[in-house]
Design a protein around this motif. Structure first.
Motif, PDB file in Angstrom:
ATOM      1  N   PHE A  66       0.276  17.485  10.612  1.00 29.29           N
ATOM      2  CA  PHE A  66      -0.566  18.576  10.119  1.00 29.29           C
ATOM      3  C   PHE A  66      -1.940  18.082   9.666  1.00 29.29           C
ATOM      4  CE2 PHE A  66       3.675  20.409   9.533  1.00 29.29           C
ATOM      5  CZ  PHE A  66       3.491  21.638  10.130  1.00 29.29           C
ATOM      6  N   SER A  67      -2.106  16.756   9.592  1.00 28.08           N
ATOM      7  CA  SER A  67      -3.420  16.268   9.176  1.00 28.08           C
ATOM      8  C   SER A  67      -4.483  16.484  10.249  1.00 28.08           C
ATOM      9  CB  SER A  67      -3.334  14.782   8.827  1.00 28.08           C
ATOM     10  OG  SER A  67      -2.959  14.031   9.976  1.00 28.08           O
ATOM     11  N   ASN A  68      -4.065  16.714  11.494  1.00 24.01           N
ATOM     12  CA  ASN A  68      -5.013  16.936  12.575  1.00 24.01           C
ATOM     13  C   ASN A  68      -5.396  18.405  12.734  1.00 24.01           C
ATOM     14  OD1 ASN A  68      -5.049  14.194  13.264  1.00 24.01           O
ATOM     15  ND2 ASN A  68      -3.252  14.432  14.604  1.00 24.01           N
ATOM     16  N   ILE A  69      -4.899  19.242  11.877  1.00 26.36           N
ATOM     17  CA  ILE A  69      -5.262  20.662  11.957  1.00 26.36           C
ATOM     18  C   ILE A  69      -6.664  20.842  11.377  1.00 26.36           C
ATOM     19  CG2 ILE A  69      -4.680  22.988  11.188  1.00 26.36           C
ATOM     20  CD1 ILE A  69      -1.800  22.159  11.108  1.00 26.36           C
ATOM     21  N   GLY A  70      -7.593  21.309  12.190  1.00 24.83           N
ATOM     22  CA  GLY A  70      -8.978  21.499  11.740  1.00 24.83           C
ATOM     23  C   GLY A  70      -9.290  22.954  11.458  1.00 24.83           C
ATOM     24  N   GLU A  71     -10.574  23.211  11.332  1.00 25.60           N
ATOM     25  CA  GLU A  71     -11.014  24.584  11.073  1.00 25.60           C
ATOM     26  C   GLU A  71     -10.763  25.452  12.303  1.00 25.60           C
ATOM     27  OE1 GLU A  71     -15.046  24.584   9.860  1.00 25.60           O
ATOM     28  OE2 GLU A  71     -14.690  23.357   8.061  1.00 25.60           O
ATOM     29  N   SER A  81       0.852  -1.201   0.000  1.00 22.65           N
ATOM     30  CA  SER A  81       0.000   0.000   0.000  1.00 22.65           C
ATOM     31  C   SER A  81       0.877   1.237   0.000  1.00 22.65           C
ATOM     32  CB  SER A  81      -0.943   0.011   1.209  1.00 22.65           C
ATOM     33  OG  SER A  81      -0.189   0.072   2.409  1.00 22.65           O
ATOM     34  N   ILE A  82       0.280   2.346  -0.369  1.00 24.03           N
ATOM     35  CA  ILE A  82       0.924   3.658  -0.346  1.00 24.03           C
ATOM     36  C   ILE A  82      -0.012   4.612   0.392  1.00 24.03           C
ATOM     37  CG2 ILE A  82       1.785   5.586  -1.713  1.00 24.03           C
ATOM     38  CD1 ILE A  82       2.450   3.680  -3.930  1.00 24.03           C
ATOM     39  N   GLN A  83       0.512   5.385   1.286  1.00 19.29           N
ATOM     40  CA  GLN A  83      -0.287   6.368   2.003  1.00 19.29           C
ATOM     41  C   GLN A  83       0.446   7.696   2.022  1.00 19.29           C
ATOM     42  OE1 GLN A  83      -0.079   4.152   5.893  1.00 19.29           O
ATOM     43  NE2 GLN A  83       0.355   6.193   6.671  1.00 19.29           N
ATOM     44  N   ASP A  84      -0.322   8.735   1.937  1.00 24.26           N
ATOM     45  CA  ASP A  84       0.230  10.083   1.956  1.00 24.26           C
ATOM     46  C   ASP A  84       0.546  10.480   3.397  1.00 24.26           C
ATOM     47  OD1 ASP A  84      -0.103  10.273  -0.782  1.00 24.26           O
ATOM     48  OD2 ASP A  84      -2.147  11.086  -0.591  1.00 24.26           O
ATOM     49  N   LEU A  85       1.651  11.146   3.573  1.00 31.49           N
ATOM     50  CA  LEU A  85       2.072  11.620   4.884  1.00 31.49           C
ATOM     51  C   LEU A  85       1.931  13.138   4.936  1.00 31.49           C
ATOM     52  CD1 LEU A  85       5.290   9.470   5.471  1.00 31.49           C
ATOM     53  CD2 LEU A  85       2.958   9.040   6.276  1.00 31.49           C
ATOM     54  N   SER A  86       1.354  13.589   6.000  1.00 31.02           N
ATOM     55  CA  SER A  86       1.188  15.028   6.195  1.00 31.02           C
ATOM     56  C   SER A  86       1.802  15.413   7.530  1.00 31.02           C
ATOM     57  CB  SER A  86      -0.298  15.417   6.156  1.00 31.02           C
ATOM     58  OG  SER A  86      -1.021  14.678   7.121  1.00 31.02           O
ATOM     59  N   ARG A  87       2.995  14.961   7.737  1.00 29.71           N
ATOM     60  CA  ARG A  87       3.707  15.245   8.975  1.00 29.71           C
ATOM     61  C   ARG A  87       5.023  15.951   8.659  1.00 29.71           C
ATOM     62  NH1 ARG A  87       5.201   9.364  11.332  1.00 29.71           N
ATOM     63  NH2 ARG A  87       2.920   9.260  11.325  1.00 29.71           N
ATOM     64  N   TYR A  88       5.370  16.808   9.585  1.00 30.28           N
ATOM     65  CA  TYR A  88       6.629  17.535   9.442  1.00 30.28           C
ATOM     66  C   TYR A  88       7.605  17.008  10.494  1.00 30.28           C
ATOM     67  CZ  TYR A  88      10.051  21.296   9.766  1.00 30.28           C
ATOM     68  OH  TYR A  88      11.214  22.020   9.810  1.00 30.28           O
ATOM     69  N   VAL A  89       8.683  16.354  10.012  1.00 26.52           N
ATOM     70  CA  VAL A  89       9.695  15.819  10.924  1.00 26.52           C
ATOM     71  C   VAL A  89      10.587  16.969  11.353  1.00 26.52           C
ATOM     72  CG1 VAL A  89      11.559  14.178  11.212  1.00 26.52           C
ATOM     73  CG2 VAL A  89       9.583  13.569   9.798  1.00 26.52           C
ATOM     74  N   ALA A  90      10.464  17.342  12.613  1.00 22.26           N
ATOM     75  CA  ALA A  90      11.168  18.516  13.111  1.00 22.26           C
ATOM     76  C   ALA A  90      12.454  18.183  13.844  1.00 22.26           C
ATOM     77  CB  ALA A  90      10.257  19.322  14.041  1.00 22.26           C
ATOM     78  N   ALA A  91      12.625  16.950  14.280  1.00 28.12           N
ATOM     79  CA  ALA A  91      13.837  16.565  15.019  1.00 28.12           C
ATOM     80  C   ALA A  91      14.010  15.059  14.907  1.00 28.12           C
ATOM     81  CB  ALA A  91      13.764  17.001  16.482  1.00 28.12           C
ATOM     82  N   GLU A  92      15.247  14.643  15.048  1.00 25.14           N
ATOM     83  CA  GLU A  92      15.568  13.216  15.020  1.00 25.14           C
ATOM     84  C   GLU A  92      16.669  12.952  16.030  1.00 25.14           C
ATOM     85  OE1 GLU A  92      15.978  10.276  11.373  1.00 25.14           O
ATOM     86  OE2 GLU A  92      17.898  11.286  11.771  1.00 25.14           O
ATOM     87  N   PRO A 124       3.934  17.932  19.276  1.00 22.29           N
ATOM     88  CA  PRO A 124       4.784  16.992  18.532  1.00 22.29           C
ATOM     89  C   PRO A 124       4.686  15.588  19.105  1.00 22.29           C
ATOM     90  CG  PRO A 124       5.983  19.012  19.019  1.00 22.29           C
ATOM     91  CD  PRO A 124       4.705  19.070  19.813  1.00 22.29           C
ATOM     92  N   GLN A 125       4.831  14.609  18.240  1.00 25.89           N
ATOM     93  CA  GLN A 125       4.767  13.211  18.627  1.00 25.89           C
ATOM     94  C   GLN A 125       6.093  12.528  18.291  1.00 25.89           C
ATOM     95  OE1 GLN A 125       1.220  11.196  17.196  1.00 25.89           O
ATOM     96  NE2 GLN A 125       0.140  13.163  16.957  1.00 25.89           N
ATOM     97  N   LEU A 126       6.331  11.433  18.978  1.00 27.72           N
ATOM     98  CA  LEU A 126       7.533  10.641  18.746  1.00 27.72           C
ATOM     99  C   LEU A 126       7.176   9.401  17.939  1.00 27.72           C
ATOM    100  CD1 LEU A 126       9.288  10.830  22.244  1.00 27.72           C
ATOM    101  CD2 LEU A 126       9.751  12.206  20.209  1.00 27.72           C
ATOM    102  N   GLY A 127       7.946   9.144  16.902  1.00 22.31           N
ATOM    103  CA  GLY A 127       7.721   7.960  16.090  1.00 22.31           C
ATOM    104  C   GLY A 127       8.302   6.713  16.738  1.00 22.31           C
TER     105      GLY A 127
END
Length: 256
Positions: free
Chosen positions: A145-150, A95-106, A169-172
């Protein structure tokens, strides 16, 4: 008449100038000018021929090596070298899924896992299973960013002031690095080795890998990766919004 016969029989005494030669000395002395025996000549010819054969082989080998070094001849490989045959199946795209997350740190982490399983009152040389595993892995801190609503973006009518509300921010999940992760040492008792000879468990190391991921995840939560992700995301959005003409920018975070 008798006197003349006695004179003839009598010999003159030896002198210093002409010494008397005995019968042993009269034996024939070999002449050096005579040719050498046939066996000696054959041996010399054999050694001389062997020398030229070895010299010729060495010259030919040197020419082959020199030609290979300059690329004139193909490289000769060892016919008895170990061969590796890959019978793996081609990868299958599930499968392929679109990602709407911004990786800000690693974060890069390393942990040493020392796990031992034994039985009480049983010597370790009989029953013992100890693994020393050095695990290296990475953890990403991202903003979804997919959880950003109106209402998450509030801009003024003059397009000079804007307020953006983002989720925390969340941790992967930890990603173990197989190149830098290795089993440092492994100790097994005699009975454990006998058991492996009859029923080896291929998933025995799965628990060690899982424990390493849990330790790295705990270390990532205790680190400052969340604060670093907030700061990096804020800088990225401020630069983007200023390029659009906004002068007063407010970035806020809330729990998802």
């Amino acid at each position: 008449m008798a006197e003349s016969t006695e004179a003839e029989v009598r010999r003159d005494p030896p002198t210093a100038e002409y010494p008397e030669v005995s019968e042993r000395q009269t034996e024939r002395i070999p002449d050096r000018s005579e040719p050498a025996p046939a066996t000696s000549v054959s041996s010399n010819r054999f050694l001389r021929g062997l020398f030229w054969v070895i010299a010729s082989i060495g010259l030919v080998m040197a020419m082959i090596v020199g030609a290979q070094s300059v690329g004139w001849l193909p490289e000769f490989k060892n016919p008895f070298a170990t061969q590796r045959e890959d019978r793996s199946q081609p990868p299958l795209l599930n499968s392929i899924q679109d990602l709407s997350r911004y990786v800000a740190a690693e974060g890069n982490f390393q942990v040493i896992i020392d796990v031992q399983e034994n039985q009480k009152y049983v010597p370790d040389f009989l029953v013992n299973d100890r693994v020393l595993f050095v695990a290296a892995g990475t953890v990403e801190a991202y903003v979804d960013f997919s959880n950003i609503g109106e209402g998450a973006i509030k801009a003024s009518e003059d397009r000079r002031t804007v307020e953006v509300t983002l989720p925390e921010p969340q941790l992967g999940k930890p990603n173990l690095d197989p190149e830098n992760s290795r089993v440092f040492s492994q100790q097994r008792g005699l009975l454990n080795r006998i058991k492996d000879a009859f029923s080896n468990d291929p998933n025995r190391m799965a628990e060690v890998y899982k424990l390493a991921e849990e330790r790295i995840s705990e270390a990532a939560k205790a680190s400052t990766m969340g604060e670093r992700a907030k700061e990096n995301t804020k800088k990225m959005l401020e630069g983007l919004l200023r390029s659009l003409g906004y002068q007063v920018i407010t970035i806020a975070y809330k729990a998802p």
